[in-house]
Design a protein around this motif. Structure first.
Motif, mmCIF file in Angstrom:
data_model
loop_
_atom_site.group_PDB
_atom_site.id
_atom_site.type_symbol
_atom_site.label_atom_id
_atom_site.label_comp_id
_atom_site.label_asym_id
_atom_site.label_seq_id
_atom_site.Cartn_x
_atom_site.Cartn_y
_atom_site.Cartn_z
ATOM 1 N N LYS A 118 0.849 -1.223 -0.255
ATOM 2 C CA LYS A 118 -0.094 -0.008 0.177
ATOM 3 C C LYS A 118 0.744 1.345 0.169
ATOM 4 O O LYS A 118 0.922 1.823 0.841
ATOM 5 N N ASN A 119 1.486 1.634 -1.176
ATOM 6 C CA ASN A 119 2.143 2.729 -1.235
ATOM 7 C C ASN A 119 1.251 3.684 -1.997
ATOM 8 O O ASN A 119 -0.062 3.403 -2.829
ATOM 9 N N SER A 120 1.574 5.477 -2.387
ATOM 10 C CA SER A 120 0.781 6.023 -3.936
ATOM 11 C C SER A 120 0.809 4.894 -5.049
ATOM 12 O O SER A 120 -0.414 5.464 -5.566
ATOM 13 N N SER A 121 2.080 5.124 -5.244
ATOM 14 C CA SER A 121 2.265 4.124 -6.606
ATOM 15 C C SER A 121 0.680 3.537 -7.243
ATOM 16 O O SER A 121 0.335 3.168 -7.609
ATOM 17 N N ASN A 122 1.213 2.709 -6.231
ATOM 18 C CA ASN A 122 0.430 0.763 -5.925
ATOM 19 C C ASN A 122 -1.465 1.618 -6.106
ATOM 20 O O ASN A 122 -2.038 1.372 -6.932
#
Length: 168
Positions: A52-56
């Motif tokens: 869970k990161n901004s890119s994903n």
């Protein structure tokens, strides 16, 4: 022993991608590909893990905005095999890999592989069990070719079944 899929649908209607959401696996290419085929009756299914990161999270939003693409997340091995049995194609968008188990899983289920460069020992090319593409445009064109030439898709599916039964 893996049963050969009998009477697999000859038309291109389900394309599968399996992998982790990371820069080497390039899931964004699969989403872009799905967007190119929204006018056709082809379903694009992605499965695998992600952090869970901004890119994903941005990728997950793009999938939701793509009407013919769904993300299943992590699913059990037997369910991925079941989906590959129904699939017309398996797409690998990785920059590099060793010998992906997903190739073997796909071929054993009579599903050709289209790879964005990964072709261990040139098995795909030498055995006519899919395509190896050098660019996104090449990938798009190969899928267009298969939608217009279902006999080629059927031929590659049959070759994948024979190859995998003899090799694995």
């Amino acid at each position: 022993e893996v049963p050969i899929v009998k009477n697999k649908n000859d038309s291109l209607n389900l394309i599968v991608w399996i992998g982790k959401f990371n820069s080497n696996k390039r899931p964004e290419m699969f989403i872009k590909l799905a967007n190119k085929f929204t006018h056709q009756n082809i379903k694009f299914v992605m499965m695998g893990g992600y952090k869970k990161n901004s890119s994903n999270l941005s990728l997950l939003r793009k999938i939701k905005d793509t009407e013919n693409c769904i993300f299943l997340g992590r699913i059990p091995f037997d369910k991925s095999n079941s989906l590959l049995s129904k699939a017309s194609l398996y797409i690998n968008t990785s920059l590099n890999e060793g010998f992906p188990n997903t190739f073997i899983q796909s071929w054993l289920r009579q599903t050709p592989v289209i790879s964005m460069g990964v072709d261990p020992d040139q098995l795909i090319v030498k055995n006519d069990i899919g395509f190896v593409c050098n660019s996104f445009d090449d990938l798009f064109n190969k899928i267009c070719f298969l939608t217009e030439n279902p006999s080629s898709l059927k031929h590659m599916s049959e070759r994948a079944a024979v190859f995998s039964q003899n090799r694995f």
